[in-house]
Design an enzyme around this catalytic site. Structure first.
Site, PDB file in Angstrom:
ATOM      1  CB  CYS A 119       4.290  -1.733   2.700  1.00 55.34           C
ATOM      2  SG  CYS A 119       2.606  -1.494   3.290  1.00 55.34           S
ATOM      3  CG  HIS A 275       4.728   1.025  -0.159  1.00 54.78           C
ATOM      4  ND1 HIS A 275       3.802   0.174  -0.716  1.00 54.78           N
ATOM      5  CD2 HIS A 275       4.168   1.499   0.987  1.00 54.78           C
ATOM      6  CE1 HIS A 275       2.733   0.132   0.055  1.00 54.78           C
ATOM      7  NE2 HIS A 275       2.929   0.926   1.097  1.00 54.78           N
ATOM      8  CG  ASN A 306      -0.833   1.059   0.671  1.00 52.45           C
ATOM      9  OD1 ASN A 306      -0.312  -0.017   0.406  1.00 52.45           O
ATOM     10  ND2 ASN A 306      -0.469   1.772   1.728  1.00 52.45           N
TER      11      ASN A 306
END
Length: 350
Positions: A119, A275, A306
């Site tokens: 990420c 993020h 996500n």
């Protein structure tokens, strides 16, 4: 010995995105795990997530986002001097996905390489592209974050599978007459290496991939039957509490370091794009950083889930589409995830 002429400044020239057509709702997820729409919304802020069709690859999505970014930047693929692809879901350990992406875009013979930093991979790519341009090694660099996380999750797994979506986001980075990318604050903490990790082997016999999973893995030792193949198929899992505490407490410090390094105060920001891991993490980070109400905070996770390396460019692209007045303003971006790894910068929005 001659050296490349140095450039003082760089900037983000344009964003691009690719969002798959398949929408997975919380009601869909509740067919696989014992949960509810209300619980998922309260715990994560997620309402839907995108999933790519079986015949849509990571490279297909990366190409879509890249072409979008190239058009926004006003340059052609042949003008690229480097192509960086951040992904943990390219189906082949080698060759790199970036090399195929570069070929599709007409960027050959530009150097092309992948980043495996989960990420934080997009922010890692921005850090490297910024250095390549400032060093004089490159003029235009493409950075893409692309993930097909649906290939590496078990829908019935409760710790992380319901959070994840597919997609791709991209930027073109080039030279600038004024500062457009602040110093990168990046690093890792291997002591928490297993907080987010894959279980099982990533190497599989092509003919023994579980039904619905992408084919094309490299073969390892003899896989005797489908049961063995199922046990080896990689599945992403996380220790949610460890990740949450680390993200909230440690990443607020990293984000503040990025602000300090850029000489920027929270009230000078136009946008904050962390993020898109969890809505509660986003809100806690904003609170700890004392982000004022005047700053637009990206909450793309509600619709996209996500998407790992793709989440920051996807969320920023959406912010610019919905709030064009943000153009030219400053945005704080921070990525963090498996490794555990992190990266942050302040950028000027194109």
């Amino acid at each position: 010995m001659n050296q490349n002429p140095l450039r003082e400044h760089t900037r983000v020239m344009g964003f691009g995105s690719y969002r798959p057509d398949i929408i997975v709702t919380n009601e869909d997820v509740c067919q696989w795990i014992d949960s509810s729409d209300e619980w998922i919304r309260q715990r994560t802020g997620i309402v839907t997530r995108h999933r790519a069709a079986e015949d849509v690859s990571v490279i297909d999505m990366a190409e879509g986002a890249a072409r979008d970014a190239l058009a926004a930047a006003g340059i052609d693929g042949s003008q690229l001097d480097a192509v960086i692809l951040s992904t943990v879901t390219h189906p082949y350990p080698t060759p790199s996905g970036a090399s195929l992406l570069a070929e599709r875009l007409g960027a050959t013979p530009a150097p092309a390489f992948d980043i495996s930093a989960a990420c934080a991979g997009y922010c890692y790519g921005v850090a490297q592209a910024d250095s390549l341009v400032r060093s004089g090694t490159s003029e235009y660099v493409l950075v893409v974050g692309a993930e097909k996380l649906s290939d590496i999750i078990d829908n019935s797994e409760r710790t992380i599978s319901f959070l994840l979506g597919d997609g791709a986001g991209a930027v073109v980075i080039g030279p600038s007459d004024s500062p457009g990318i602040g110093p990168s604050i990046w690093g890792s903490d291997g002591s928490k290496w297993d907080a987010i990790s894959m279980t099982g082997s990533s190497l599989q016999l092509r003919d023994h991939a579980p039904e619905g999973k992408a084919a094309g893995r490299i073969a390892t030792a003899n896989v005797e039957d489908d049961v063995a193949a199922e046990s080896l198929w990689p599945t992403l899992r996380q220790d949610g509490q460890t990740v949450f505490r680390w993200a909230v407490w440690e990443m607020a410090k990293v984000a503040q370091q990025a602000l300090d390094a850029a000489g920027v105060k929270p009230e000078e920001l136009s946008a904050f794009v962390p993020h898109q891991a969890n809505m509660r993490i986003i809100d806690e980070l904003a609170k700890k950083l004392k982000i004022p109400d005047s700053v637009v905070i990206a909450r793309d996770i509600a619709d996209a889930g996500n998407t790992s390396a793709a989440s920051i460019p996807l969320a920023t692209h959406r912010l610019l589409q919905e709030n064009p007045e943000l153009s030219g303003g400053l945005s704080l971006q921070i990525g963090f995830g498996a490794g555990l790894v992190f990266g942050a910068q302040v950028i000027a929005l194109p």
